[in-house]
Enzyme design. Structure first.
Site, short mmCIF file in Angstrom:
data_model
loop_
_atom_site.label_atom_id
_atom_site.label_comp_id
_atom_site.label_asym_id
_atom_site.label_seq_id
_atom_site.Cartn_x
_atom_site.Cartn_y
_atom_site.Cartn_z
N ASP A 47 0.84 -1.21 0.00
CA ASP A 47 0.00 0.00 0.00
C ASP A 47 0.87 1.26 0.00
O ASP A 47 0.37 2.38 -0.08
CB ASP A 47 -1.01 -0.01 1.15
N SER A 48 2.21 1.06 0.01
CA SER A 48 3.13 2.18 -0.23
C SER A 48 2.83 2.82 -1.58
O SER A 48 3.27 3.93 -1.86
CB SER A 48 4.58 1.69 -0.18
N ASP A 86 -1.10 -6.08 -0.10
CA ASP A 86 -1.43 -5.45 1.18
C ASP A 86 -2.93 -5.26 1.36
O ASP A 86 -3.62 -4.85 0.42
CB ASP A 86 -0.78 -4.06 1.26
N LYS A 116 -1.16 -9.30 3.08
CA LYS A 116 -0.36 -8.85 4.24
C LYS A 116 -1.18 -7.85 5.02
O LYS A 116 -1.91 -7.04 4.43
CB LYS A 116 0.95 -8.20 3.76
N GLU A 118 -1.00 -5.25 8.74
CA GLU A 118 -0.11 -4.64 9.73
C GLU A 118 -0.68 -4.81 11.14
O GLU A 118 -1.90 -4.70 11.35
CB GLU A 118 0.05 -3.14 9.44
N GLU A 185 9.71 -4.35 10.27
CA GLU A 185 10.12 -3.06 9.68
C GLU A 185 10.73 -2.14 10.72
O GLU A 185 10.12 -1.89 11.79
CB GLU A 185 8.92 -2.36 9.00
O1 KIV Z 1 3.56 -1.14 1.58
C1 KIV Z 1 4.74 -1.53 1.55
O2 KIV Z 1 5.50 -1.25 0.62
C2 KIV Z 1 5.23 -2.33 2.67
C3 KIV Z 1 6.70 -2.57 2.74
C4 KIV Z 1 7.35 -1.35 3.27
C5 KIV Z 1 7.02 -3.77 3.54
O3 KIV Z 1 4.47 -2.72 3.48
#
Ligand code: KIV
Length: 283
Positions: A47-48, A86, A116, A118, A185
């Site tokens: 989600d970056s 994500d 994924k 968090e 992280e």
């Molecule tokens: O969203 C992302 O790119 C991430 C990485 C920083 C692990 O979660």
């Protein structure tokens, strides 16, 4: 030649047998293809993308629709790598039924192999519910960008022993929830080493030192494509912003000077056809 797609067991057994797991973020078809060709093991549709592709100031505003859109594009470019997508903020910190439905969508529509999410101990129940529904889950503890505000910003986590113990417990909670792997992280390298030793699932580090079972970076950081914020743990393997800027400026200048397109970039026409046309036009 048919390429063998990596599976979750292929990834988890690397904890015992190596080599370390290479992970990179990707958000579209051409870069996903290149990463697959380079042999990257896991492609994370992170989600970056909210920051490095969509220009948001953080990841909180990223939506399910945006994640699905980019995940589909990545999936079309990948033959071998495992694709992890994500779960955006708000898509799993809700009822378990809703979280499972969102995770299902990322697999069914987004082409992901796993999701994924968090959070540590406090997210273990929802992670377990998604795993029980048959969706492989990767955990993410330490600096969790979706909740960076409450962690005091984008800063290293777990430097003091109490905070370190909490992160250790968080990682264990994600393993107990059935996660197949966990991202660590921005935590001190010795803490990551202890967590990696204790867990039976692979740890994937980003700013967590060299002792994790694998590493992940944001592709825009690695390629020098995003300069609004460069964390200390980023190694830039290329400076594509500079190269791209030079190419874009050269194009603009050549258009302005009438140098592009030169003859080799243009299409011709048979002389007699041109003559006929000119006659028709009364020329
Ligand atoms: O969203 C992302 O790119 C991430 C990485 C920083 C692990 O979660």
């Amino acid at each position: 030649m048919q390429v063998k797609k990596l599976t979750i067991p292929d990834i988890t057994q690397r904890k015992l047998h190596g080599p370390p797991i290479s992970t990179l973020t990707a958000y579209d078809y051409p870069w996903a293809r290149l990463m697959d060709q380079a042999g990257i093991d896991v492609i994370l549709v992170g989600d970056s993308l909210g920051m490095v592709v969509l220009g948001y100031s953080g990841t909180v505003s990223v939506t399910m629709d945006e994640m699905l859109h980019h995940s589909k594009a990545v999936a079309r470019g990948v033959e071998r790598a495992l694709i992890v997508t994500d779960m955006p903020f708000g898509s799993y910190n809700c009822s378990h039924a809703e979280a499972i439905a969102n995770a299902n969508r990322l697999l069914k529509e987004g082409g992901a192999d796993a999701v994924k999410l968090e959070g540590g101990t406090e997210m273990a129940k929802v992670a377990a519910a998604i795993v029980a529904a048959g969706v492989p889950v990767q955990g993410h503890v330490g600096l969790t960008p979706q909740t960076a505000g409450s962690l005091g910003g984008f800063r290293v986590q777990g430097r003091e022993s109490r905070a370190a113990k909490k992160l250790y417990d968080d990682a264990l909670a994600m393993e107990d929830a059935g996660c197949f792997s966990v991202v660590l992280e921005a935590i001190p390298a010795p803490l990551a080493a202890h967590i990696t030793k204790r867990l039976s699932i692979p740890t994937i580090g980003i700013g967590a030192g060299p002792h994790c079972d694998g590493q992940v970076l944001v592709m825009h950081d690695l390629l020098g494509l995003y300069d609004r914020f460069i964390p200390k743990f980023v190694k830039q393997y290329a400076q594509l912003s500079q190269i791209s800027l030079e190419a874009l400026t050269a194009y603009k200048n050549e258009v302005e000077q009438g140098l592009f397109p030169a003859e080799e970039y243009s299409f011709g026409m048979k002389e007699e056809e041109l003559d006929k046309l000119l006659k028709e036009l009364g020329g």
